[in-house]
Design a protein around this motif. Structure first.
Motif, PDB file in Angstrom:
ATOM      1  N   GLN A 155      32.892 -29.203  -7.014  1.00  0.00           N
ATOM      2  CA  GLN A 155      31.977 -29.418  -8.131  1.00  0.00           C
ATOM      3  C   GLN A 155      32.697 -30.054  -9.300  1.00  0.00           C
ATOM      4  OE1 GLN A 155      28.779 -28.844  -8.637  1.00  0.00           O
ATOM      5  NE2 GLN A 155      28.098 -27.550  -6.950  1.00  0.00           N
ATOM      6  N   ASP A 156      33.967 -30.280  -9.114  1.00  0.00           N
ATOM      7  CA  ASP A 156      34.775 -30.700 -10.243  1.00  0.00           C
ATOM      8  C   ASP A 156      34.507 -32.134 -10.685  1.00  0.00           C
ATOM      9  OD1 ASP A 156      38.253 -29.997 -10.929  1.00  0.00           O
ATOM     10  OD2 ASP A 156      36.520 -30.195 -12.192  1.00  0.00           O
ATOM     11  N   GLY A 157      34.131 -32.982  -9.748  1.00  0.00           N
ATOM     12  CA  GLY A 157      33.983 -34.392 -10.073  1.00  0.00           C
ATOM     13  C   GLY A 157      32.705 -34.673 -10.851  1.00  0.00           C
ATOM     14  N   GLN A 158      32.756 -35.654 -11.726  1.00  0.00           N
ATOM     15  CA  GLN A 158      31.542 -36.094 -12.402  1.00  0.00           C
ATOM     16  C   GLN A 158      30.730 -36.856 -11.372  1.00  0.00           C
ATOM     17  OE1 GLN A 158      30.350 -35.833 -15.419  1.00  0.00           O
ATOM     18  NE2 GLN A 158      32.019 -34.893 -16.552  1.00  0.00           N
TER      19      GLN A 158
ATOM     20  N   VAL B  69      34.750 -23.863  -7.943  1.00  0.00           N
ATOM     21  CA  VAL B  69      34.509 -24.474  -6.651  1.00  0.00           C
ATOM     22  C   VAL B  69      35.026 -25.887  -6.780  1.00  0.00           C
ATOM     23  CG1 VAL B  69      32.778 -25.314  -5.070  1.00  0.00           C
ATOM     24  CG2 VAL B  69      32.583 -23.051  -6.046  1.00  0.00           C
TER      25      VAL B  69
ATOM     26  N   ARG C 153      18.421 -33.389 -10.860  1.00  0.00           N
ATOM     27  CA  ARG C 153      17.737 -33.412  -9.563  1.00  0.00           C
ATOM     28  C   ARG C 153      16.433 -32.611  -9.615  1.00  0.00           C
ATOM     29  NH1 ARG C 153      19.645 -34.818  -4.683  1.00  0.00           N
ATOM     30  NH2 ARG C 153      21.659 -35.346  -5.554  1.00  0.00           N
TER      31      ARG C 153
ATOM     32  N   PRO D 119      28.036 -28.724 -13.796  1.00  0.00           N
ATOM     33  CA  PRO D 119      27.247 -28.467 -12.583  1.00  0.00           C
ATOM     34  C   PRO D 119      25.795 -28.086 -12.880  1.00  0.00           C
ATOM     35  CG  PRO D 119      29.400 -27.451 -12.383  1.00  0.00           C
ATOM     36  CD  PRO D 119      29.300 -27.980 -13.796  1.00  0.00           C
TER      37      PRO D 119
ATOM     38  N   THR E  90      42.450 -31.031  -5.741  1.00  0.00           N
ATOM     39  CA  THR E  90      42.172 -31.732  -6.992  1.00  0.00           C
ATOM     40  C   THR E  90      43.401 -31.741  -7.888  1.00  0.00           C
ATOM     41  OG1 THR E  90      41.559 -29.891  -8.422  1.00  0.00           O
ATOM     42  CG2 THR E  90      39.885 -30.680  -6.873  1.00  0.00           C
TER      43      THR E  90
ATOM     44  N   GLU F  32      33.771 -28.414 -17.129  1.00  0.00           N
ATOM     45  CA  GLU F  32      33.728 -28.396 -15.669  1.00  0.00           C
ATOM     46  C   GLU F  32      34.304 -27.069 -15.158  1.00  0.00           C
ATOM     47  OE1 GLU F  32      32.166 -30.400 -13.759  1.00  0.00           O
ATOM     48  OE2 GLU F  32      31.692 -31.979 -15.212  1.00  0.00           O
ATOM     49  N   PRO F  33      33.990 -26.724 -13.874  1.00  0.00           N
ATOM     50  CA  PRO F  33      34.318 -25.377 -13.390  1.00  0.00           C
ATOM     51  C   PRO F  33      35.761 -24.945 -13.607  1.00  0.00           C
ATOM     52  CG  PRO F  33      32.982 -26.506 -11.775  1.00  0.00           C
ATOM     53  CD  PRO F  33      33.258 -27.510 -12.861  1.00  0.00           C
ATOM     54  N   ARG F  34      36.708 -25.861 -13.496  1.00  0.00           N
ATOM     55  CA  ARG F  34      38.098 -25.432 -13.576  1.00  0.00           C
ATOM     56  C   ARG F  34      38.629 -25.366 -14.995  1.00  0.00           C
ATOM     57  NH1 ARG F  34      41.108 -26.593  -8.695  1.00  0.00           N
ATOM     58  NH2 ARG F  34      42.709 -27.600  -9.916  1.00  0.00           N
TER      59      ARG F  34
ATOM     60  N   THR G 289      29.819 -21.848  -8.941  1.00  0.00           N
ATOM     61  CA  THR G 289      31.030 -22.454  -9.506  1.00  0.00           C
ATOM     62  C   THR G 289      31.559 -21.641 -10.683  1.00  0.00           C
ATOM     63  OG1 THR G 289      29.884 -23.866 -11.102  1.00  0.00           O
ATOM     64  CG2 THR G 289      30.232 -24.771  -8.903  1.00  0.00           C
TER      65      THR G 289
ATOM     66  N   ARG H  16      23.902 -31.371 -13.920  1.00  0.00           N
ATOM     67  CA  ARG H  16      23.685 -32.255 -12.770  1.00  0.00           C
ATOM     68  C   ARG H  16      22.606 -31.698 -11.840  1.00  0.00           C
ATOM     69  NH1 ARG H  16      29.396 -32.959 -13.486  1.00  0.00           N
ATOM     70  NH2 ARG H  16      29.959 -31.335 -12.002  1.00  0.00           N
TER      71      ARG H  16
ATOM     72  N   ALA I  36      26.502 -35.041  -4.207  1.00  0.00           N
ATOM     73  CA  ALA I  36      25.123 -34.644  -4.485  1.00  0.00           C
ATOM     74  C   ALA I  36      25.027 -33.167  -4.827  1.00  0.00           C
ATOM     75  CB  ALA I  36      24.243 -34.943  -3.283  1.00  0.00           C
TER      76      ALA I  36
END
Lengths: 126, 339
Positions: free
Chosen positions: A8-11, A5, B169, B162, A93, B37-39, B104, B165, A55
């Motif tokens: 969701q890639d960004g920190q 997705v 929360r 993901p 991206t 990360e997902p990718r 993801t 993170r 978020a």
């Protein structure tokens, strides 16, 4: 079905700027949808003057509903003053495989930082 | 799991150069304790294992709403109702954060939901026990959410971005849950004799199931070792259980109540908390559907999903209508411009 997705890639959204400005990575891949509802990435500005930070994500049928859902899901505790929602598919991206090409060039260029200049240390108001 | 994308196709007999390079990079990221990360390329087993763990976690949050939602109408004051509603709303939120994070990895929401509704997916055994009295809201908050926090705080550093993170929360909200539970028990223990007894009874029933939440002991935990090697888990089941027991043993004194464990003592020599033998047969039975409330919980979830269909349909119809109106407006504007 893509394994990714995009949003969701960004920190924590820190490199969102990069995401938007860079070359398409693996274009044409659709993120998963639920019941035909697109996936949205949610960005929250914690207070005026700060940037919006990623978020999380949610599903919603349209942008307006995505904002409402984002309010319910991500801002129940005074998290911020502004919400952005972006369709995940609308975020382009950089290709993770091109990481070196994209981000390696600053290495060895310490002279771009103020701390590189030692001779002027101790000089006032500089 | 259906719909899993094999990112590098490395389950196939022939490994491509991309797989070999991907694996090299994956191993390097794990070795330097950085985030996947997902990718990024990842081993299929890593993807599968995470999908299993994260979706089980999400399902637990969603099913976990039920024992507490049952008490909203019977909460003893308006304030307690409001608190309990906020808590149940949080659990729904946790489920949604985690479903998004799981997506993801390439399994979409409908598939995850389907796995839960058809009983193919597991969720935490604890939510298959009934919540009999108001004091159970206290014991669930203090013990069950307490065990959850002990488990979840290290997951904030899980190697999959993901997930970590989402857990940050979740943990922030979870500590409110634990404190409100503790407060319920404290208030009851300072109340009448009958109220104090009710609080003790709730602790007696939830103590052992809460300790089981950390999962089987290390030598019987099939996925633990690999998960630790991948930096998904940071501590073993037994280590986390130890830490938790050490905390509640102190907290229960403040409550003026006791833990129902005749074997409980701190062993100076090993530096370990020794506690009673847990009934792992019961654990297995409950996890795989044989607990007191499994059938009821799943039936309720299916019913809620079906009864909520009209909301999803209405939202979609509304979005279509808005879009149509927008299209019409655009057309009119264009016509006006031409004229």
């Amino acid at each position: 079905m893509s394994s990714t997705v995009i949003g969701q890639d960004g920190q924590d959204g820190q490199n969102n700027q990069d995401n938007q400005n860079n070359q398409p990575g693996e274009g044409g891949q659709k993120p998963p949808t639920s019941a035909g509802w697109p996936l949205w990435e949610v960005f929250v500005r914690s207070s005026r003057g700060l940037s919006h930070v990623h978020a999380g994500s949610l599903h919603a049928p349209d942008a307006e509903m995505a904002v409402r859902n984002a309010r319910d899901l991500y801002t129940r505790r005074n998290e911020g003053v502004s919400l952005w929602v972006v369709r995940s598919t609308d975020i382009t991206t950089s290709d993770p495989d091109a990481k070196d090409m994209m981000f390696e060039s600053p290495q060895g260029k310490d002279y771009r930082h103020a701390t590189y200049y030692k001779e002027s240390e101790g000089v006032k108001h500089l | 799991m259906a719909e899993q994308k094999s990112s590098g196709g490395h389950l196939a007999a022939v490994r491509t150069p991309e797989d070999i390079e991907g694996e090299r990079r994956f191993d390097a990221i794990i070795a330097e304790d950085s985030r996947i990360e997902p990718r990024d390329w990842m081993p299929e087993a890593y993807r599968k294992s995470l999908t299993r763990q994260m979706s089980q976690h999400a399902h637990s949050e969603i099913i976990g709403m039920q024992p507490e939602a049952n008490w909203i109408t019977r909460a003893p004051s308006l304030k307690r109702k409001a608190i309990l509603m906020a808590k149940v709303q949080d659990e729904a939120g946790h489920g949604l954060y985690l479903y998004s994070a799981t997506e993801t990895l390439g399994t979409d929401r409908d598939t995850l939901n389907d796995q839960l509704l058809t009983g193919r997916a597991k969720y935490s055994s604890i939510f298959n026990y009934p919540a009999r009295t108001w004091a159970d809201m206290g014991a669930i908050g203090w013990l069950v959410d307490g065990a959850a926090i002990a488990n979840q705080v290290p997951l904030c550093r899980a190697s999959y971005g993901p997930y970590g993170r989402a857990m940050v929360r979740v943990c922030k909200e979870e500590s409110f849950h634990q404190r409100q539970g503790f407060e319920i028990l404290l208030e009851l223990s300072r109340g009448s004799k009958a109220q104090k007894k009710m609080a003790q009874d709730a602790i007696n029933r939830f103590y052992a199931p809460a300790l089981m939440m950390f999962g089987p002991s290390d030598q019987d935990s099939p996925n633990s070792q690999q998960s630790m090697a991948w930096n998904i888990k940071r501590f073993s089941n037994d280590d986390l259980r130890q830490r938790f027991v050490g905390m509640i043993v102190e907290q229960v004194k403040v409550l003026g109540l006791s833990l129902p464990d005749p074997d409980l003592r701190y062993d100076e020599e090993s530096g370990q908390w020794l506690h009673m033998e847990l009934d792992w047969d019961e654990f297995k039975r409950v996890v795989s559907g044989g607990g007191p409330c499994n059938a009821q919980r799943l039936a309720r979830r299916r019913e809620a999903h079906e009864n909520g269909a009209w909301v999803r349909e209405a939202a979609a119809a509304y979005a279509r209508k808005q879009q149509d109106q927008q299209d019409q407006q655009n057309q009119q504007d264009q016509t006006a411009e031409v004229a």
